[in-house]
Design a protein around this motif. Sequence first.
Motif, PDB file in Angstrom:
ATOM      1  N   LEU A 215       0.802  -1.209   0.000  1.00  0.00           N
ATOM      2  CA  LEU A 215       0.000   0.000   0.000  1.00  0.00           C
ATOM      3  C   LEU A 215       0.842   1.269   0.000  1.00  0.00           C
ATOM      4  CD1 LEU A 215      -2.708  -1.178   2.519  1.00  0.00           C
ATOM      5  CD2 LEU A 215      -2.980  -0.902   0.073  1.00  0.00           C
TER       6      LEU A 215
ATOM      7  N   ALA B  82      -2.138  -2.532  -5.082  1.00  0.00           N
ATOM      8  CA  ALA B  82      -2.698  -1.396  -4.345  1.00  0.00           C
ATOM      9  C   ALA B  82      -1.944  -0.103  -4.623  1.00  0.00           C
ATOM     10  CB  ALA B  82      -2.714  -1.694  -2.848  1.00  0.00           C
TER      11      ALA B  82
ATOM     12  N   GLY C 250      -8.128   4.309  -5.647  1.00  0.00           N
ATOM     13  CA  GLY C 250      -9.331   4.071  -4.869  1.00  0.00           C
ATOM     14  C   GLY C 250     -10.155   2.947  -5.449  1.00  0.00           C
TER      15      GLY C 250
ATOM     16  N   VAL D 279      -7.959  -2.743   2.173  1.00  0.00           N
ATOM     17  CA  VAL D 279      -8.209  -1.455   1.511  1.00  0.00           C
ATOM     18  C   VAL D 279      -8.140  -0.281   2.482  1.00  0.00           C
ATOM     19  CG1 VAL D 279      -9.656  -2.520  -0.253  1.00  0.00           C
ATOM     20  CG2 VAL D 279     -10.736  -1.606   1.819  1.00  0.00           C
TER      21      VAL D 279
ATOM     22  N   LEU E 127      -6.830   2.873   1.082  1.00  0.00           N
ATOM     23  CA  LEU E 127      -7.393   3.324  -0.189  1.00  0.00           C
ATOM     24  C   LEU E 127      -8.750   3.969   0.064  1.00  0.00           C
ATOM     25  CD1 LEU E 127      -6.666   0.265  -2.509  1.00  0.00           C
ATOM     26  CD2 LEU E 127      -5.659   2.546  -2.719  1.00  0.00           C
TER      27      LEU E 127
END
Length: 311
Positions: free
Chosen positions: A8, A56, A61, A79, A82
């Motif tokens: 991420l 990611a 998004g 997530v 995100l």
Amino acid sequence: MKSLPLALGFSCVASMAIADTTVQSCNRDVTFDTVPTAAISNDVNLTEMMLVLGLADKMVGYTGISGWKTLDEEMRAGVEQLPELSAKYPSKEVLIGANADFFFAGWNYGMKVGGEVTPETLSPFDIKVYELTESCIHIGEKDKVSMDDMYNDLLNLGVIFDVSDKAEELVTGYKADLANFTASLNTGDEALRVFVYDSGEDTPFTAGRYAMPTALIEAAGGKNVLDDFEKSWATVTWEEVVERNPEVIVIVNYGNVTAEEKRAFMMSNPAFADIDAVKNDRFVTLEYVEATPGPRNIAAIKKLSSAFWGE
């Protein structure tokens, strides 16, 4: 199931030039000369495909998850860094406003035929679209659903994002896992008759010939009683369900009506009293993310098999 990688990082990533790469998306060829760096995925299962490939850091998004109440703890962790840009289907403005360069969606998975968001409407804004293979039936002919639909999407995403080695490793692992499992599966002489209950009380919304549960049920040793229904996800009549007399009912769990409430509706309705699955109280629940194409499909097959055959 393989755990989802949490790659991420959000440092500024320069576009990676690649030789012109073309993948087939439903009835279109889509060519990429750079790896997308501002991707958006719609729906929980498509987003998990992106995450399991470690993409990611190529995303800005996702859309279409919280509005359907399909976010579980595992997915929430994947997530958490995100942003969700739209609770349900995104508008064209949402995608443009996020400076997206790629949209992974499907027909009735974020896009509607003739709707505001389609590959054609996004093309002038340099947003390329890859369509979920299972959903292609909505815009043309395709073969009956199979596990290859899900494998195809992972492999194509691998090509698009220049992570083919990772995609091929995942697909090879899924195929081997499934082959080993089904080789040792001890089923009955005939496939169990199975009905998929997604939602609806006046009329049931269910999975037909082109929806992923048909492939999952077959892999687990069953037969979707509506596998001759020339639709993906669609509505039938309760009379058809009663006539086909399923031995097991698979409930898809999501939204405001719980799986237990759906089961209670069928168990308490006199019209269903003669259905074998109701008489014997044989229900099994699949979460939405398990019943739609994605990384949890192999685990879903094992869950179904356990409910079908007690293994």
